[in-house]
Scaffold this motif. Sequence first.
Motif, PDB file in Angstrom:
ATOM      1  N   ALA A  41       0.829  -1.205   0.000  1.00 18.44           N
ATOM      2  CA  ALA A  41       0.000   0.000   0.000  1.00 18.44           C
ATOM      3  C   ALA A  41       0.865   1.258   0.000  1.00 18.44           C
ATOM      4  O   ALA A  41       0.542   2.245  -0.667  1.00 18.44           O
ATOM      5  N   LEU A  42       1.982   1.223   0.722  1.00 15.47           N
ATOM      6  CA  LEU A  42       2.883   2.385   0.758  1.00 15.47           C
ATOM      7  C   LEU A  42       3.557   2.615  -0.591  1.00 15.47           C
ATOM      8  O   LEU A  42       3.860   3.749  -0.951  1.00 15.47           O
ATOM      9  N   ASP A  43       3.779   1.546  -1.326  1.00 19.53           N
ATOM     10  CA  ASP A  43       4.393   1.654  -2.646  1.00 19.53           C
ATOM     11  C   ASP A  43       3.548   2.514  -3.595  1.00 19.53           C
ATOM     12  O   ASP A  43       4.071   3.104  -4.525  1.00 19.53           O
ATOM     13  N   ALA A  44       2.254   2.598  -3.331  1.00 15.24           N
ATOM     14  CA  ALA A  44       1.380   3.438  -4.142  1.00 15.24           C
ATOM     15  C   ALA A  44       1.578   4.923  -3.830  1.00 15.24           C
ATOM     16  O   ALA A  44       1.228   5.781  -4.634  1.00 15.24           O
ATOM     17  N   VAL A  45       2.170   5.226  -2.681  1.00 12.30           N
ATOM     18  CA  VAL A  45       2.435   6.619  -2.291  1.00 12.30           C
ATOM     19  C   VAL A  45       3.799   7.069  -2.808  1.00 12.30           C
ATOM     20  O   VAL A  45       3.950   8.168  -3.318  1.00 12.30           O
ATOM     21  N   SER A  46       4.798   6.206  -2.670  1.00 15.11           N
ATOM     22  CA  SER A  46       6.155   6.481  -3.159  1.00 15.11           C
ATOM     23  C   SER A  46       6.787   5.153  -3.582  1.00 15.11           C
ATOM     24  O   SER A  46       6.672   4.168  -2.857  1.00 15.11           O
ATOM     25  N   PRO A  47       7.461   5.141  -4.714  1.00 10.76           N
ATOM     26  CA  PRO A  47       8.087   3.888  -5.150  1.00 10.76           C
ATOM     27  C   PRO A  47       9.356   3.551  -4.354  1.00 10.76           C
ATOM     28  O   PRO A  47       9.861   2.446  -4.455  1.00 10.76           O
ATOM     29  N   LEU A  48       9.852   4.501  -3.567  1.00 13.39           N
ATOM     30  CA  LEU A  48      11.068   4.278  -2.785  1.00 13.39           C
ATOM     31  C   LEU A  48      10.712   4.058  -1.327  1.00 13.39           C
ATOM     32  O   LEU A  48      10.644   4.991  -0.524  1.00 13.39           O
ATOM     33  N   VAL A  49      10.458   2.793  -0.973  1.00 16.93           N
ATOM     34  CA  VAL A  49      10.070   2.413   0.387  1.00 16.93           C
ATOM     35  C   VAL A  49      11.195   1.587   0.990  1.00 16.93           C
ATOM     36  O   VAL A  49      11.609   0.582   0.423  1.00 16.93           O
ATOM     37  N   ASP A  50      11.678   2.029   2.151  1.00 11.56           N
ATOM     38  CA  ASP A  50      12.728   1.319   2.876  1.00 11.56           C
ATOM     39  C   ASP A  50      12.084   0.622   4.073  1.00 11.56           C
ATOM     40  O   ASP A  50      11.655   1.281   5.028  1.00 11.56           O
ATOM     41  N   ASP A  51      11.993  -0.695   4.008  1.00  8.82           N
ATOM     42  CA  ASP A  51      11.404  -1.488   5.079  1.00  8.82           C
ATOM     43  C   ASP A  51      12.428  -1.620   6.201  1.00  8.82           C
ATOM     44  O   ASP A  51      13.496  -2.196   6.023  1.00  8.82           O
ATOM     45  N   SER A  52      12.092  -1.092   7.381  1.00 11.97           N
ATOM     46  CA  SER A  52      12.999  -1.176   8.521  1.00 11.97           C
ATOM     47  C   SER A  52      12.533  -2.202   9.545  1.00 11.97           C
ATOM     48  O   SER A  52      12.878  -2.121  10.712  1.00 11.97           O
ATOM     49  N   GLY A  53      11.739  -3.146   9.108  1.00 11.96           N
ATOM     50  CA  GLY A  53      11.244  -4.174  10.012  1.00 11.96           C
ATOM     51  C   GLY A  53       9.776  -3.957  10.278  1.00 11.96           C
ATOM     52  O   GLY A  53       9.251  -2.857  10.102  1.00 11.96           O
ATOM     53  N   GLU A  54       9.102  -5.005  10.686  1.00  5.23           N
ATOM     54  CA  GLU A  54       7.664  -4.930  10.895  1.00  5.23           C
ATOM     55  C   GLU A  54       7.295  -3.745  11.775  1.00  5.23           C
ATOM     56  O   GLU A  54       7.730  -3.639  12.907  1.00  5.23           O
ATOM     57  N   GLY A  55       6.502  -2.860  11.186  1.00  9.51           N
ATOM     58  CA  GLY A  55       6.008  -1.714  11.932  1.00  9.51           C
ATOM     59  C   GLY A  55       6.664  -0.388  11.603  1.00  9.51           C
ATOM     60  O   GLY A  55       6.133   0.654  11.975  1.00  9.51           O
ATOM     61  N   THR A  56       7.783  -0.389  10.889  1.00  5.87           N
ATOM     62  CA  THR A  56       8.453   0.865  10.558  1.00  5.87           C
ATOM     63  C   THR A  56       8.970   0.836   9.128  1.00  5.87           C
ATOM     64  O   THR A  56       9.623  -0.126   8.723  1.00  5.87           O
ATOM     65  N   ALA A  57       8.659   1.888   8.398  1.00  3.65           N
ATOM     66  CA  ALA A  57       9.146   2.027   7.020  1.00  3.65           C
ATOM     67  C   ALA A  57       9.410   3.506   6.757  1.00  3.65           C
ATOM     68  O   ALA A  57       8.823   4.391   7.390  1.00  3.65           O
ATOM     69  N   TYR A  58      10.305   3.760   5.816  1.00  3.06           N
ATOM     70  CA  TYR A  58      10.645   5.123   5.416  1.00  3.06           C
ATOM     71  C   TYR A  58      10.399   5.266   3.927  1.00  3.06           C
ATOM     72  O   TYR A  58      10.773   4.397   3.144  1.00  3.06           O
ATOM     73  N   LEU A  59       9.759   6.364   3.548  1.00  5.90           N
ATOM     74  CA  LEU A  59       9.472   6.641   2.152  1.00  5.90           C
ATOM     75  C   LEU A  59      10.252   7.871   1.719  1.00  5.90           C
ATOM     76  O   LEU A  59      10.209   8.901   2.398  1.00  5.90           O
ATOM     77  N   ASP A  60      10.974   7.760   0.622  1.00 10.73           N
ATOM     78  CA  ASP A  60      11.673   8.914   0.054  1.00 10.73           C
ATOM     79  C   ASP A  60      10.649   9.658  -0.792  1.00 10.73           C
ATOM     80  O   ASP A  60      10.121   9.128  -1.763  1.00 10.73           O
ATOM     81  N   MET A  61      10.351  10.891  -0.408  1.00 14.64           N
ATOM     82  CA  MET A  61       9.283  11.652  -1.045  1.00 14.64           C
ATOM     83  C   MET A  61       9.799  12.665  -2.072  1.00 14.64           C
ATOM     84  O   MET A  61       9.003  13.430  -2.618  1.00 14.64           O
ATOM     85  N   ARG A  62      11.107  12.656  -2.348  1.00  9.21           N
ATOM     86  CA  ARG A  62      11.625  13.581  -3.367  1.00  9.21           C
ATOM     87  C   ARG A  62      10.927  13.315  -4.687  1.00  9.21           C
ATOM     88  O   ARG A  62      10.813  12.178  -5.131  1.00  9.21           O
ATOM     89  N   GLY A  63      10.441  14.398  -5.307  1.00  7.88           N
ATOM     90  CA  GLY A  63       9.776  14.293  -6.593  1.00  7.88           C
ATOM     91  C   GLY A  63       8.298  13.952  -6.506  1.00  7.88           C
ATOM     92  O   GLY A  63       7.607  13.906  -7.521  1.00  7.88           O
ATOM     93  N   ILE A  64       7.796  13.713  -5.304  1.00  5.90           N
ATOM     94  CA  ILE A  64       6.371  13.410  -5.120  1.00  5.90           C
ATOM     95  C   ILE A  64       5.641  14.739  -4.884  1.00  5.90           C
ATOM     96  O   ILE A  64       6.054  15.545  -4.045  1.00  5.90           O
ATOM     97  N   ASP A  65       4.563  14.959  -5.632  1.00 10.27           N
ATOM     98  CA  ASP A  65       3.800  16.209  -5.500  1.00 10.27           C
ATOM     99  C   ASP A  65       3.272  16.379  -4.089  1.00 10.27           C
ATOM    100  O   ASP A  65       2.897  15.412  -3.434  1.00 10.27           O
ATOM    101  N   GLY A  66       3.210  17.641  -3.644  1.00 12.29           N
ATOM    102  CA  GLY A  66       2.634  17.969  -2.355  1.00 12.29           C
ATOM    103  C   GLY A  66       3.671  18.385  -1.338  1.00 12.29           C
ATOM    104  O   GLY A  66       4.855  18.518  -1.634  1.00 12.29           O
TER     105      GLY A  66
END
Length: 165
Positions: A90-115
């Motif tokens: 589901a997060l991949d639909a927000v940003s294609p750059l998702v860094d999974d840091s283990g169950e419960g925590t992820a980081y999304l690189d939002m560079r180039g994403i509108d807003g």
Amino acid sequence: MNEYLLCVHVPAFRLAVARRDRPDIPADEPAVLADKPDRGRVIELDPAAHELGARIGHTVLQARAAAGGVHVLVHDAPHSRAAWSDMLDALDAVSPLVDDSGEGTAYLDMRGIDGDAAQWIARVLRALQSFDLPVRAAVGPNKFVARARTYAADGRIERLSLIHI
């Protein structure tokens, strides 16, 4: 300072998933998550159980003795992993750059994403709404700050001044 890193965090993720599957347990009642039913050990707990004296590493018996009527849930690892995998999709639909840091925590690189930060957070919360988990989201310049901001009520921590004594 550019802030393009969005942190998504679900505190005590495995316990939150187990609680979600047990609607018979009121949200305000203390609960712990154990690795096995009877002779297991506590692997996660909620703030109410901690306040009553239960701790990670306690046996189920010790947690029940410390926290009185604490609800004991048993960890279902495959179910928890599947829920997290679905959330990452589901997060991949927000940003294609998702860094999974283990169950419960992820980081999304939002560079180039509108807003802006508020819009990004709103998108993430909408994308994860159907999971019915206590999702926190915040934006920061790096992982440390973004994760720390997930504990602020509005996802923002103003600059802190250091006081030297």
